[in-house]
Each structure stands twice: as C-alpha cells, then as structure tokens.
Write a protein that holds these residues in place. Sequence first.
Motif, mmCIF file in Angstrom:
data_model
loop_
_atom_site.group_PDB
_atom_site.id
_atom_site.type_symbol
_atom_site.label_atom_id
_atom_site.label_comp_id
_atom_site.label_asym_id
_atom_site.label_seq_id
_atom_site.Cartn_x
_atom_site.Cartn_y
_atom_site.Cartn_z
ATOM 1 N N HIS A 17 43.465 44.033 32.830
ATOM 2 C CA HIS A 17 42.548 43.561 33.880
ATOM 3 C C HIS A 17 41.398 42.782 33.237
ATOM 4 C CE1 HIS A 17 40.195 43.649 37.563
ATOM 5 N NE2 HIS A 17 39.226 44.320 36.975
ATOM 6 N N TYR A 18 40.799 43.364 32.209
ATOM 7 C CA TYR A 18 39.635 42.713 31.603
ATOM 8 C C TYR A 18 40.058 41.562 30.686
ATOM 9 C CZ TYR A 18 36.885 46.175 33.913
ATOM 10 O OH TYR A 18 36.309 46.911 34.893
ATOM 11 N N GLN A 41 34.344 55.489 36.386
ATOM 12 C CA GLN A 41 34.096 55.583 37.830
ATOM 13 C C GLN A 41 34.915 54.557 38.589
ATOM 14 O OE1 GLN A 41 29.899 54.963 37.726
ATOM 15 N NE2 GLN A 41 29.415 57.136 37.544
ATOM 16 N N LEU A 42 34.901 53.343 38.047
ATOM 17 C CA LEU A 42 35.514 52.214 38.731
ATOM 18 C C LEU A 42 37.010 52.391 38.876
ATOM 19 C CD1 LEU A 42 34.282 49.684 39.800
ATOM 20 C CD2 LEU A 42 34.600 48.617 37.591
ATOM 21 N N LEU B 170 33.711 41.644 38.689
ATOM 22 C CA LEU B 170 34.528 42.568 37.892
ATOM 23 C C LEU B 170 34.194 44.019 38.210
ATOM 24 C CD1 LEU B 170 34.490 41.018 34.338
ATOM 25 C CD2 LEU B 170 36.512 41.463 35.743
ATOM 26 N N ASP B 171 32.906 44.288 38.423
ATOM 27 C CA ASP B 171 32.487 45.666 38.711
ATOM 28 C C ASP B 171 33.127 46.192 39.989
ATOM 29 O OD1 ASP B 171 30.917 45.344 36.526
ATOM 30 O OD2 ASP B 171 29.030 45.122 37.621
ATOM 31 N N ALA B 172 33.463 45.265 40.895
ATOM 32 C CA ALA B 172 34.102 45.679 42.144
ATOM 33 C C ALA B 172 35.618 45.596 42.035
ATOM 34 C CB ALA B 172 33.608 44.802 43.299
ATOM 35 N N GLY B 173 36.105 45.424 40.792
ATOM 36 C CA GLY B 173 37.549 45.435 40.571
ATOM 37 C C GLY B 173 38.239 44.114 40.837
ATOM 38 N N MET B 174 37.454 43.039 41.072
ATOM 39 C CA MET B 174 38.067 41.737 41.360
ATOM 40 C C MET B 174 38.085 40.892 40.103
ATOM 41 S SD MET B 174 36.302 40.732 44.983
ATOM 42 C CE MET B 174 34.653 41.225 44.462
ATOM 43 N N THR B 302 27.716 54.526 41.794
ATOM 44 C CA THR B 302 29.087 54.190 41.395
ATOM 45 C C THR B 302 29.537 52.906 42.091
ATOM 46 O OG1 THR B 302 29.520 56.548 41.365
ATOM 47 C CG2 THR B 302 31.434 55.083 41.247
ATOM 48 N N PRO B 303 30.027 51.924 41.335
ATOM 49 C CA PRO B 303 30.500 50.698 41.988
ATOM 50 C C PRO B 303 31.658 50.999 42.936
ATOM 51 C CG PRO B 303 30.383 50.420 39.594
ATOM 52 C CD PRO B 303 30.175 51.878 39.880
ATOM 53 N N ARG B 305 35.018 49.734 44.955
ATOM 54 C CA ARG B 305 36.069 48.722 44.770
ATOM 55 C C ARG B 305 36.225 47.867 46.010
ATOM 56 N NH1 ARG B 305 41.812 50.538 42.333
ATOM 57 N NH2 ARG B 305 42.402 48.428 42.953
#
Lengths: 481, 481
Positions: A17-18, A41-42, B170-174, B302-303, B305
């Motif tokens: 992903h990263y 957490q994510l 990215l923090d939201a998983g996108m 916590t972020p 998603r």
Amino acid sequence: MDTATAPALLYEQIAQHYLGAIRSGALQPGARMPSVRTLTQLHSVSLSTALQACRWLEDQGWLEARPRAGYYVRRPQRMALPPSSEPPARIDATQYLGIHERVSDFIARCELHPVRVNFANAYGSPDAYPAAALTRAATHVLRQHPDLLVTPVPPHGDAGFRSVLARRALDAGMRLTPDDIVVTHGCTEAMNLALRAVTQPGDMVAVESPTFFGLLQILQSLGLRSIEIPTSPQTGISVEALSLALQTQPDIRAVVVVPHFQNPLGSVMPDANKAALAALCAQHDVALIEDDTYAALGDDATPLRALKSWDDHGAIIHCASLHKILAPGMRLGWISGGRWHARIRMLKYAQSRPNDTLAQRSVADYLGSAAYDRHLARLRRLLRTRREQVAEAIATHFPAGTRLTVPHGGMLLWLQLPPLRRNATVFETALREGVRIAPGHIFSNSERYNDYIRLNSSIPFDTQAVSALQRLAEIVRSQLA
Amino acid sequence: MDTATAPALLYEQIAQHYLGAIRSGALQPGARMPSVRTLTQLHSVSLSTALQACRWLEDQGWLEARPRAGYYVRRPQRMALPPSSEPPARIDATQYLGIHERVSDFIARCELHPVRVNFANAYGSPDAYPAAALTRAATHVLRQHPDLLVTPVPPHGDAGFRSVLARRALDAGMRLTPDDIVVTHGCTEAMNLALRAVTQPGDMVAVESPTFFGLLQILQSLGLRSIEIPTSPQTGISVEALSLALQTQPDIRAVVVVPHFQNPLGSVMPDANKAALAALCAQHDVALIEDDTYAALGDDATPLRALKSWDDHGAIIHCASLHKILAPGMRLGWISGGRWHARIRMLKYAQSRPNDTLAQRSVADYLGSAAYDRHLARLRRLLRTRREQVAEAIATHFPAGTRLTVPHGGMLLWLQLPPLRRNATVFETALREGVRIAPGHIFSNSERYNDYIRLNSSIPFDTQAVSALQRLAEIVRSQLA
C-alpha cells in the motif's frame, strides 16, 4: 486496499500500500511515514505487523529510520529512478460527452504540452496589472481582520465589495443597490447561474457566432441547445437576425451577448443596437444575459453603457468580473439578476456557497480609489500598444489572404487565415512546439470558423513573441490549401 | 434610464438617475459624483445639460461642490434621513421552484432577522481554529509570490496543495496522486460536480435520512429525484435498506453517504458496514459518492478509513473540505473522481474555472506540518467539551420526552423533541428573538423529522448561550402538543 480479500501476508499488504504511494508520488522523498502506532490503528494490525511492514520497506531501500523520529521516505538513488511518465497517447473523448467534446478536447490537449508562448488565453499579461497594490491591499486586510480566515463567509458576498460595485455600475448607466448584486466565482459561474435561473434542460439559447468556447461548454453541460446568430466584427450581434430567429424558434428562452469587446471578435455594439436588442427581448419575453467582462478595456476611456441600463422590466441579467481588468489571479465575478435575483441567490448557495471574503475585501478599497482609474488608463494604453505591434507582425509575416479586423479595445485578435488543408494541424503543430493558440473551430458548433485562430495580443512583445509569431506564420504557410 | 422614451427634460432625467442612486445607497455620502465631462459622454448630452443636472442636485441638498475636485454626495441632514427599510413581509416561494422551496425558505428567512446566538450553522466557532497561523501563512505566501494575484490560476488547483492532500489521504487508507485531485469551492461544489458527472436529470439518488439540507437543494436543483434510506444515529446508513432499495428501484444511479459524523446525526459507520456498502454499490454498478468533510473531528484521534479506501473499480467518488476542520473562511474543498475524474475536471472548468491560488498555497505548508496535527488535537478537545456542556444544558432545561444521542465527534446535536403542535413555530419564534436553529423538516423531503431540531454545540458556552438554550426550552414547552 481491502485486507479481507487479499491473499498476501498482512505486513506485505501494508507495505505494498505504502510502496504504491511512494511510487505514485503521493508520498514524496523526505515525507514522514505514518507512525507505527498510527499504522496499527489504521489497518487494525498488531504492533509487530506494522513494524514488519516498515522494516520491509526499509530493507528494500524505500524508507530510512531516523532515531526518535520514525520512518521517512528515502531520496531516490539514481538507479531507482523510474522513467519519466509519458503523456497519455490519446484523450478519452467519451468522458466529455455532453460537456462539449470539441472544447474539452482542446483544453485537455493544451495540458499535455508545456507552454513556452501562450497566445491562447484571454487574460492580459501579468505585467499589465497592479500586482504590488493588490498584494499590499490583501496584506492590509489580513492585518485588519485577524479572524477573517476562520469566520464563515457572509451571504451573497462582502457588503463593502458589493457597495463599490454598485457605485461603479453607475458609470455604465445602471442603478443597482448592493443587494442587487451576488458575488460569484468569476464570470463563468455567473453565466452558469444566469442560464440555470432562466432555462430548463432542452431549452434553446441564442448566442453570438462566433462565441467564446466557455459558453458553448456551459450550454451543453446544462443540457441546453444553442442557436448561433451572425455577429459583426464591428457592431456585434445582428439584431435583425436575432429578430428572425425569435419569430421562427419558439424554444428560445434566453439570449447571451457580450456587448463590448466581444470574445473573440472584439466588436462593440452601438447604443442604438443595444436599445433595439433590449426592446426585442422584452417584446418576446426572452431573458437577455449580458456578459460585460471587457467593458473597461476600450482604447477610448469613455464609459460604455451596459445593456442592463435599458432594462425596464427586470429582464436583463448583468454578469461581469475583475479577472480581465484588474486581477487574473483573483477569480471575482458578480451577477445582477433582475427579476430572477432571488432565484440566482439560492442557486449560488446550492452550487458553491458564498465566495471567500479575503479577495473581495482586498479589492473593495482599491476599486473605489483613483488608483484604480490610473491602473485602467495604463492598462488601456498597454493593450493598445501591444495589439498594434502584434497586428503589424501578423501583417508582415502571415501569408496573403490573411484577414484581421483590429478591435478598438481588449486583448484578442480574431484572425481569418487563407483556406487551409487542415486548421487543426496549425494548432497541433504549434502546441507541440510550445506555442499555444486558440483554434477557430472551438468558437462555434459549426465548421464556419475552421480557418480562424484567436490570438492574445497582450503578451510582452519581445523576441520570443516575435519568433513565435513568425513560426506560426510558417506553420500556416505549410498548411495552405 | 432610457432617454429616448421619458418625457422629462434631459437634465432632470440625469438628475433623477443619480438621485435614485443616492437614495438606494448605490452612491453613498462622501462618494464622488462622476465628473461633468464623464456625464456628457455617458448620457450623450452637452456640457451645460450635465452641469445643470449637478446644480439641481446641489440645490436640492444632495450634492456639494468642492473646489477643483468636483461634486460629492452630501452627508445626510438629520431630517432628510429616510425611514429604515422593512424586511419583506413575505418570501416569494415561486422563485425557489425546483431548488427545494422548503430549504430555500429557511435560508431566506434566516437573513431577514439579525442573529444574536447562532446554533444553525455547521461550522466550529471561530475560536476553534488557528486564525493567527493561517493569517501568517497567507501573508507569507503574498510576500513570497508577488505576482500571485495577477497570474491566471493553474488547472485543477495548486500543485503543492494537491500534493499534501494526497499525502494526508494515506492516513484515511486512500492511495491518491496529486493528479487524482481537483480542488473545488468547498465540499458543496464537489458534491455538485460528482452528481453532475454520474447522473442525468430525472435519475434517482439514494441519500441518508435525515440528510443535510444542502444536499437536498443540490439534488432538486439538478433535476434529480431522491430516495431516503433509513440511517442510524449510531452506525449510519442501513446497508440492508439500501440493498432493498437498489433491488426495487432500477433508476438509482448514485448513493451519497457521509460515513463519519454524519450531518445531522453524528453517526459513524463501522468499517464492516463501509466495506459492505462499497461492495453493494459495485455489485449494482451504482456510483458511491462519499462526503468525508467531518472525518478528522472524532473525540478519538484514530484515523478513520475513507469509503474510497475500499474502491477497487474507480466507482467511489471522494469529496472533502477544510472549512469544518481548519478554516471556515477559506472555502477549500476537493474531489477525487475515480473513473469519472476527467469528466469532473471538465465540469469544474465549465462551472467555475480552477480555484484562486492564494488560499490553497496558504494552507499547503500548514497541512503538511505538525502544527496541523496539534490544531486538530485541540479542536477535538474543544468540540468534545462544548458538546458535553450543551448536552447537559439540554438535559437540564428541555421538557421530558426530549431525546438525544450524543455523538463521539463533530459539532452537531440532533435533538428529538416531544410531540409539538407546530415545530415551525419553535424555529420562527426563536429566529425573531435572534436565536437561530436548524428546524428538522429541512433535513428530509418527508414530514418524518418535524419534531427534530439540529443545534451547533461548538459556540462558546457563555451566559448568552446558556440563556438562549433556556429560552429555546421555554419556546418548546409552549408548543407541546
């Protein structure tokens, strides 16, 4: 990334992903990787899985650990550099269905090539505008109003800005109160709102021919049909031709006109024609939408009377803006909606909410000052000088058969070329060489202007501009039919 | 003013024109009257006629001559003061046909009364945002880029701003690249563009019930029909109910969802529900439009998603903004359009052109810094504290039968009142007393929420706020059925 469906190990999924983010540029060299704690957490994983993902990326050379600061994206090593991305080979025209494919294709194409000399836009060159005064004004507003950027914006636009617009409107013969004005994101949004207020999808709208391509996009994107009315390079839209159209086309709900320094023609309607146009639209109960963005740009400083000054029934909608005459980087427009004003207010609210205050308040004081008049006087002289220089260069270098009516204001030249094998080739060849022009076919739904091009004559007339014009002339010669 | 048709003398017509402008406030006390020379050009009259008009206005006490400076509008004498204008007795609802009369009427009504305590908007109180840091950043950008305000804006938004948005995503998983993002005028414009990209007038769109009233306006103004899906104050939209709707309503083309701290409910969708929703929409080939404006406002840091992180087919459109979480006075939003992205880019261009650069560049650096994270941490604490204070005051003062699910983030409370004789009376009475609330009936096309109100709990909890809440409770009591 859906962790529930992928077969790879958890830490690998996270690392991939990263890695994708790094490769795509979303995470750039030097950026901090989310902390291991954030990753747990994510992605709902354990600390060791998150750490494993980071370590894998580190092992592969993508991340570097910095003591007590976490992981950072590494500067790329020379051999790891991916090849430059190629521009897309072709543009997907199906995406633009209903927006006006011809215009969309032109705009998208322009973005694929770096521009060296830009004759395609309809702004004055930045050096034609009072950058320092505007910057000072904006800085002053920020200092005077420390809470401006965190305070919700007032409805319809800043009161002070609307007030000075109402006062300036007097010079164009209009009597407006500040409440008659809604501030918009440029004239483009004003035109959208005007058309949405007075039409339904499927309706017909009469426009000048040629007309500015932005309008054709707006019309098609709103599901409106257009009928093109012959327009003179000298006197603007033909009121007689429009009269005939109104008699034969009962679906026409609105007429859109640029009365002063029309884009692309540069024509100016005589007052008698404006009066006749207003009367004709009133007689047929058709909304008249005026785009008066260029009015202040005449070589002669005499104020020009807005169409709306002939409005006896609230049936004329006046739209204008400052990005051509004061500040191309501040997209400030406004609309005065006549009998549709309450409707336009609400459509603006539903479409984009009121404008930010900073830009409006920054220009409000300036617009009310003598400095603004001095700026306009300088701008007019500059536009005139450069227009004459470009017109002369065209006369010198372009092939016989080229035709041009040089307007008495503004920054646009509408050039009729001799018959060509393929007009699009002129645009495409120039574009590839970094010289951007506006090809004639985007100013109409017909093929009538395929042998025209529009040039912005306001750019500094330096050796680069001259050689671009010479090169353009060569390309035209190579395409002569 | 049409000089050709009026019977009055020429100079009188001109004088009346400017008298009207002075009376309406378009020409304010202290403003300079256009010069006599300008008047001759503007109205095509002789110098003596223009002068006669000015002298008449001077004689009547409206203008004063200043030596070598021309005529100025006089400060009004006490006895010449016109009476204050009355607010219009009623609002012309026919103007709002097709925009959503219920919501338009609410908004127009709010403007008729001065507001003392505003519980109706959905922004944090200004003191919740980093005003000084934003002002510093904007001033810095102006200093660094002296030509910013006079340079045409780049397409799709400032590259640096889009870059930091891509990184934060990215923090939201996108995983987004800067090119996957188009900057818009707030989330409202983003929603307009998303809906215009995926629907045609007449199509049906599934929305949460209750939903934020701005969406109902957008839908109706675009000629779209809506179907309301039951939505839980705890877990958000019911995926089961939506599934049923998709099976029975083949006209549904899009689903609009606020997954985090839904407006007005404050609900948060569990990840399993988000995954199921994404899968359901993919299965039915229906566009999923995510409005993720409130995601950062959870009590827990916590972020969360984003729905779009489950997007495998480019069928999820992500919209978000900064005016709730960073800067209510800078209307910065953005959209990531998945497979419709090229179409959305062009619709944005046709609707309002790209955004001004100043605001974007001002926040770009801040968003990438640790100061932004510190701001969010402070904002979350502040919103939580005030929310609990307001909730406690409601519990203390409101009549038995009042119900409230206190959300775990955001600034909105969705209050169910005991059965009332007429909910609208609560709103109208409070409004007249300067207390603005959002009445429940604007959050739905049904009558389902007539006994609800939405309150903004973020305003400073001072004696004025407390007494406004007490008064509100009294008004509710007086309307108990």
